[in-house]
Design a protein around this motif. Structure first.
Motif, PDB file in Angstrom:
ATOM      1  N   GLN A   1       0.828  -1.201   0.000  1.00 43.35           N
ATOM      2  CA  GLN A   1       0.000   0.000   0.000  1.00 43.35           C
ATOM      3  C   GLN A   1       0.868   1.259   0.000  1.00 43.35           C
ATOM      4  N   GLY A   2       1.971   1.210   0.739  1.00 44.14           N
ATOM      5  CA  GLY A   2       2.881   2.354   0.783  1.00 44.14           C
ATOM      6  C   GLY A   2       3.591   2.595  -0.538  1.00 44.14           C
ATOM      7  N   THR A   3       3.734   1.535  -1.325  1.00 45.06           N
ATOM      8  CA  THR A   3       4.421   1.650  -2.612  1.00 45.06           C
ATOM      9  C   THR A   3       3.455   2.039  -3.735  1.00 45.06           C
TER      10      THR A   3
ATOM     11  N   PHE B   1       1.001   4.148  -3.726  1.00 44.73           N
ATOM     12  CA  PHE B   1       0.674   5.580  -3.808  1.00 44.73           C
ATOM     13  C   PHE B   1       1.933   6.406  -3.573  1.00 44.73           C
TER      14      PHE B   1
ATOM     15  N   THR C   1       0.845  -2.756  -8.302  1.00 42.62           N
ATOM     16  CA  THR C   1       2.022  -2.887  -7.456  1.00 42.62           C
ATOM     17  C   THR C   1       2.065  -4.337  -6.987  1.00 42.62           C
TER      18      THR C   1
ATOM     19  N   GLU D   1      -3.954  11.143  -6.734  1.00 41.46           N
ATOM     20  CA  GLU D   1      -2.826  10.316  -7.143  1.00 41.46           C
ATOM     21  C   GLU D   1      -2.620  10.467  -8.650  1.00 41.46           C
TER      22      GLU D   1
ATOM     23  N   GLN E   1      -1.453   6.115   1.059  1.00 43.14           N
ATOM     24  CA  GLN E   1      -0.190   5.434   1.353  1.00 43.14           C
ATOM     25  C   GLN E   1       0.028   5.262   2.853  1.00 43.14           C
TER      26      GLN E   1
END
Lengths: 466, 474
Positions: A184-186, A188, A444, A262, A194
Motif C-alpha cells: 500500500q505504501g508503494t 501511492f 504494485t 494520485e 499510502q
C-alpha cells in the motif's frame, strides 16, 4: 489482508461493506429473496447542526445497535501524524471534562451495553450495542465525548503502548500485515492512502496532545458525522433523544477536503520483503475507482467470481488444479477516492514465486480477453444475494449496511435497490471491469519470502526444518 | 430474528405460519426458545425444525458424535480431515461439481472437527431447500473421501499451520497449551492435527473413520428459517431414512486431573517482537451447577472490555492490546485460560500482573456493585447472540449435543438474577485455578525471554518450526 480496518479490540470483524446482488430477473411474481421491504420504515432527520440521524425500527430483540460514522480516516493524515485517526478512535473512550477515563465503558457495561470502534483509510466508526433501556445513557455518552472530549497526558502515554502493541500484533509479527503495508505504501506516491492506518512506529511514539486537540477540532464536527440506529426503538423517540443530546453541539467548519489526487501510474511497481517465512506471499494491488463509481457492482462481482469460495476461478486454477497456492483472497477496497483492488496469494513452502506470478497473470489475461461465463456470473450474484440476507438478519448487520450505503454511496436508500442494481450487471460489464482493473502498468506487486540461504552448508539449515 | 418480521417479506405467507416465538421479550432475561418440532427417525437420527420467515434463508447446524476424541492413537487430525473432505466429492458429484452446486445457488456448507464431534453448519436460500437436503445427505452419508482429494486437502492443512506461524502465532497458543495441560487425555490432541501427524495420515485412516463413526444415531440436524415444517419433515425422512446406525462404540471420556504446581513451555520464535502467552488449568464441564455465577465472575475477571485483566494489562498500563480469560466446557472439564501478549522486553512484567490479578481474584471479595454490573452486562448482551435463525440452529444443536433442555436457555436469565456474593465466591474458589497451579505457554524470542520465563517454573523449550505442538512427541 490489507490493513484497511483496525478495530479497538480483537473481537472486531472487518467493516462489512454491504455486498448485495440478485440473481435471475423476477417474472410475474417476485420471489421473496429479491424483495427488500422496510424502506418505508426507515426514517431520517438532519439536526440543526448538520448531523444526520437515520433510524430503522426492528423489534426482534430488545436491543439497539447505534453506529456513529465519522468521515475521517488515515486519508486525512499528513506525515508526522500517520495513525492519528486510529489513535484518536482509542482516545474517544478515554475521558471528557465530565467523565473520567474509562467511565464511558464502565457506565455502558453496567447498563448491559457493549461497544467497539474501527478505523479505515476513509472513516472512523463507533458502535454501541445496548439494551433498549440503556438508550438514553448511550446518547448521553456519545454526545459527551463529541462535545467535551479531554486528554489526560498519562492516559495518552498508556494508550500509545496499546496501539503499538496492536501494530506489533498485526504488522510486525505478521508477514501478511507487513507485506500489505509495504504494498500500500508503494502503490501511492502522492495520495494519503499510502498511510498505514495504524501509523508508522515513529509517529505512534511521537504524536502530541496538541496534535490530538487539533485533529479533534478539525474532524469531529457534528456535521461530519452520521448516526445510525437500528433496533427496538421508534424514530420519534430517537429524534427526541438526538435533539436533546446532540443538537446543542455547534456546527463547525467541515474538515478540509483531501486535495491531493494520485497521478496516473505509468508502469508496474514492485516491492520485495525478505523476512523469516515458511510460506511465501505474493500480493498484487491494482489501481481502482472510488466506492461510488458506477462500475462498483461489476467490480465486486468480478472479485467474487475470481476468489470467493471453493468454486471461484482463481481458487480452482491456482489452488486445486495447479497447486501453486494454498490460498487466494481478493477484494475491491472501496473508499471515497480511487484506491486499490487486491489479490493476495499464500504459497506453499518452497514455492517458486515467478512461476506462480506467471500463472496468475495468465488467468487474469484470460478474464480480460474472454470474460466470464453465465454460470460464473449467476453464482456470484447468488453469493451476493445470500450474503445480503445474512447481513439483514441482525440489527447490527442492518446498521452496518445502512451506514455503508449512506456514507460511501451517498444515500442509504440504495440498500433497498441494491438487488436490482446487481441484477442488471451483465457479463460484458464484468469483462469491462476486468479490463479496467487488471492493467499491469497500474499495479504494485509485493513478494515476501525468506532471504536466500547464506552460503553456509545446507545441512544445518535442512535440519532446522523438521 | 427470533420472532418479529421487521422486513415483512411475503406478508401473505406470514398469516399461515404456525410458529410463534416469544417476540421482543420485555426484558433481556426473557429470551425464549422459539417454537420448534423435534423428532427421531427409526434409525436414530434426531431432527429439530424451527420455522422462521424473517429472511428468505434456511440455516442448518448439526453434528456427528465422535470428533478428535476418536482419532486413532498417535494420529490426531483424522476427524478433521474427514470433516474437510465431506463436501469434496459426494454422491453423484465430484469435488468440483459439489462446490459448483453449493456456491452456484449462493449456499454454504462448513464442517470441522471438535473435541467430541464433527460439527457442521451452512445456509441456503429458501428456494433451494430440496438441493440443500440432497447435498447434505450426500456429504454425510456418501462422501467419496477420494485419495487425490485427501492428499491435496491434507497437504494444504499442513501449509496452513506453517502460514499461521508466519502471520498469527497467537492463534496456535491453545494448541500448545492443551497439549501440555491435558497430556495423556484426548483433549490434548490437536483437533486439526499437527504438521507431523497430518503428514503420516493415509486415505484408509479417513475411510475407516467414516465407516466406524458416522451413522444416523450419532447425528443431529437442526434447521431454522424459511420453510414449511411438514414439507421439510417429509423431505428429510426420504433423504435420511435409509441411513444405517454407526458401527463402532464411542469411548467414555473421563475428566482430566487439574495441574498442580507451575511449568513453562517456551516456544522459540526468533525475531518475534512480542511474547504471546497462555496461562491455563483444567476448569469445569458444561453441566457445572455454578454456571450463572461462573459466567458473572469470568465476565468481571477477563470476559469484557473493563474486566480486571484488561484493566490492569491494557487500560492502566498500556502493556498490551488485549487480555482476556475464558472457560472451555465439554462433557468433561476443558480448560480455563488467560491469554494476552506484550512487547518482548515487558514479558515478565505482563505475566506478573496477570498472576497478581488471579491472586487477588482468589483472595479478595468481589465488589457487589461490580457483580451487579456484570449481571446487567451478561443479560443485556444475551439476546444479541440469539437473534438469527443461524444462531438458533447452533444453540439448539448445542442443547442436543449435551442433552440439555430449553431450560438451559430460558432459565439462564432468572438464574443470573439470583446469583449472590456467596455463590460468586464459591465458584471463584472452586473453578478458577490458583496462580501457583498453572501451565504456562510463551511464544516469543527465547534468547530474550528465557530468563524471565524461568521465574515461573521449570522451563521446557521447543522451536516454533517443530512439527508438533508438544516437544515430547517423537
Amino acid at each position: 489482508m490489507p490493513t484497511a480496518s483496525l478495530g479497538r479490540t480483537l473481537s472486531l470483524g472487518l467493516l462489512a461493506f454491504a455486498t448485495l446482488a440478485a440473481a435471475a430477473p423476477p417474472r410475474n411474481t417476485v420471489p421473496p429473496e429479491y424483495v427488500v421491504h422496510g424502506e418505508d420504515q426507515v426514517k431520517s432527520l438532519t439536526l440543526a447542526n448538520g448531523m444526520k440521524v437515520i433510524v430503522w425500527t426492528d423489534r426482534d430483540i430488545p436491543n439497539v445497535a447505534l453506529y456513529n460514522w465519522v468521515r475521517v480516516g488515515s486519508r486525512n493524515e499528513v506525515p508526522g501524524i500517520t495513525g492519528l485517526a486510529h489513535f484518536f478512535e482509542h482516545m474517544m473512550f478515554n475521558g471528557t471534562s465530565k467523565r473520567k477515563p474509562g467511565e464511558f465503558d464502565r457506565a455502558m457495561e453496567a447498563q448491559g451495553g457493549s461497544n467497539n470502534a474501527f478505523t479505515t483509510d476513509d472513516v472512523t466508526v463507533y458502535q454501541d450495542w445496548v439494551p433498549r433501556a440503556a438508550l438514553d445513557l448511550a446518547f448521553d455518552l456519545e454526545s459527551d465525548r463529541l462535545a467535551n472530549l479531554s486528554f489526560d497526558p498519562k492516559v495518552i502515554e498508556s494508550e500509545r503502548g496499546v496501539v503499538y502493541s496492536e501494530r506489533r500484533l498485526r504488522t510486525e509479527d505478521s508477514n501478511e500485515g507487513f507485506l500489505a503495508e509495504q504494498v500500500q505504501g508503494t502503490a501511492f506516491i502522492a495520495h494519503p492512502y499510502q498511510n498505514p492506518t495504524v501509523g508508522w512506529p515513529a509517529d505512534i511514539q511521537g504524536w502530541t496532545v496538541e496534535d490530538l486537540q487539533k485533529f479533534f477540532k478539525t474532524n469531529y464536527a457534528p456535521n461530519n458525522c452520521t448516526l445510525i440506529l437500528v433496533g427496538d426503538v421508534g424514530a420519534e423517540e430517537v429524534f427526541a433523544l438526538a435533539k436533546k443530546y446532540l443538537e446543542p453541539i455547534p456546527r463547525q467548519e467541515p474538515p478540509p477536503k483531501v486535495r491531493t489526487t494520485e497521478p496516473e501510474q505509468l508502469g508496474e511497481r514492485r516491492v520485495r520483503v525478505q523476512r523469516d517465512a515458511s510460506t511465501p506471499l505474493l500480493y498484487a494491488a491494482y489501481k481502482s475507482p472510488a466506492a461510488n463509481d458506477p462500475q462498483g457492482p461489476a467490480i465486486n462481482l468480478l472479485f467474487s467470481i475470481l476468489t470467493e469460495g471453493n468454486s471461484s476461478r482463481l481458487h480452482r486454477q491456482l489452488v486445486e488444479e495447479k497447486k501453486l497456492a494454498i490460498d487466494v483472497a481478493g477484494r475491491f477496497q472501496e473508499g471515497f477516492d480511487p484506491g486499490l483492488s487486491w489479490l493476495m496469494l499464500t504459497l506453499p513452502e518452497g514455492a517458486r514465486v515467478p512461476a506462480v506470478e506467471a500463472a496468475l497473470d495468465q488467468a487474469l489475461a484470460q478474464v480480460v480477453q474472454q470474460g466470464v461465463t453465465d454460470a460464473e456470473l449467476a453464482r456470484a450474484k447468488n453469493l451476493f444475494l445470500s450474503g445480503f440476507w445474512k447481513g439483514l438478519a441482525t440489527v447490527n448487520g442492518k446498521a452496518s449496511a445502512l451506514g455503508a450505503f449512506e456514507v460511501f454511496e451517498g444515500d442509504y436508500r440504495k440498500l433497498f435497490s441494491a438487488p436490482e442494481t446487481y441484477r442488471k450487471v451483465t457479463r460484458e460489464d464484468v469483462q469491462k471491469a476486468a479490463a479496467l482493473i487488471f492493467q499491469k502498468a497500474h499495479r504494485t506487486v509485493g513478494v515476501l519470502e525468506a532471504p536466500p540461504q547464506a552460503a553456509a552448508p545446507a545441512a544445518p539449515a535442512a535440519e532446522a526444518k523438521p | 430474528m427470533s420472532a418479529r418480521h421487521s422486513l415483512r417479506i411475503c406478508a401473505a405467507l406470514l398469516l399461515s405460519l404456525a410458529f410463534a416465538t416469544a417476540h421482543a421479550a420485555p426484558e433481556a432475561s426473557g429470551v425464549k426458545v422459539p417454537a420448534n418440532q423435534r423428532f427421531v427417525l427409526p434409525n436414530g437420527l434426531t431432527v429439530v425444525l424451527v420455522p422462521n420467515r424473517e429472511v428468505p434463508l434456511i440455516a442448518f447446524s448439526g453434528f456427528v458424535r465422535g470428533g478428535a476424541l476418536v482419532d486413532p492413537a498417535g494420529k490426531p487430525g483424522v476427524a478433521a480431515e474427514v470433516a474437510g473432505l465431506l463436501d469434496r466429492g459426494a454422491g453423484k458429484r465430484s469435488a468440483f461439481e459439489f462446490a459448483d452446486d453449493i456456491e452456484g445457488v449462493g449456499g454454504s456448507f462448513n464442517a470441522a472437527a471438535g473435541a467430541e464431534a464433527i460439527n457442521f453448519n451452512g445456509q441456503f436460500m429458501a428456494r433451494d431447500m430440496k438441493l440443500m437436503i440432497e447435498l447434505l445427505a450426500d456429504a454425510l452419508m456418501r462422501p467419496h473421501l477420494d485419495a487425490d482429494e485427501f492428499a491435496k486437502f491434507r497437504d494444504r492443512d499442513i501449509e496452513f499451520i506453517k502460514a499461521a506461524k508466519d502471520s498469527d502465532p497467537s492463534q496456535l497458543l491453545p494448541e500448545y497449551g492443551r497439549a501440555r495441560l491435558f497430556s495423556g487425555h484426548p483433549y490434548a490432541q490437536p483437533q486439526g492435527g499437527s504438521e507431523r501427524s497430518l503428514a503420516a495420515l493415509t486415505q484408509s485412516d479417513i475411510v475407516a473413520y467414516h465407516a466406524a463413526y458416522f451413522g444416523a444415531d450419532r447425528t443431529v440436524l437442526v434447521f431454522a428459517g424459511f420453510f414449511d415444517a411438514n414439507a421439510m419433515k417429509d423431505a428429510l425422512k426420504a433423504a435420511f431414512g435409509g441411513w444405517a446406525k454407526a458401527r463402532s462404540a464411542l469411548p467414555k471420556l473421563k475428566a482430566a486431573p487439574r495441574a498442580t504446581g507451575r511449568s513453562v513451555l517456551l516456544v522459540d520464535s526468533p525475531g518475534s517482537v512480542q511474547t504471546y502467552f497462555w496461562l491455563g488449568n483444567v476448569g469445569v464441564n458444561k453441566y457445572y451447577s455454578g454456571r450463572p455465577a461462573l459466567d458473572l465472575v469470568n465476565t468481571l475477571y477477563g470476559g469484557r472490555f473493563t474486566s480486571i485483566l484488561n484493566t490492569e494489562l491494557r487500560i492502566k498500563s498500556g502493556l498490551t492490546y488485549g487480555a482476556s480469560s475464558r472457560f472451555t466446557r465439554g462433557t468433561v472439564p476443558g480448560e480455563f485460560a488467560i491469554q494476552s501478549f506484550t512487547q518482548t522486553d515487558d514479558t515478565g512484567k505482563a505475566i506478573d500482573l496477570a498472576l497478581e490479578t488471579l491472586d487477588k481474584l482468589k483472595h479478595d471479595a468481589l465488589d457487589p456493585a461490580m457483580l451487579e454490573s456484570a449481571r446487567a452486562y451478561v443479560l443485556g448482551q444475551y439476546p444479541l447472540r440469539l437473534e438469527t435463525a443461524a444462531h438458533w440452529a447452533a444453540a439448539l444443536a448445542d442443547l442436543e449435543f449435551y442433552g440439555l433442555g430449553k431450560e438451559y436457555i430460558e432459565g439462564y436469565g432468572p438464574a443470573l438474577a439470583k446469583v449472590d456474593q456467596a455463590e460468586a465466591a464459591a465458584v471463584t474458589a472452586d473453578a478458577f485455578p490458583r496462580p501457583e497451579d498453572l501451565v504456562i505457554v510463551l511464544i516469543g524470542d527465547a534468547a530474550r525471554i528465557r530468563e524471565a520465563a524461568a521465574k515461573y517454573g521449570p522451563v521446557t523449550e521447543m522451536k516454533i518450526t517443530q512439527p508438533d505442538f508438544s516437544p515430547a512427541s517423537k
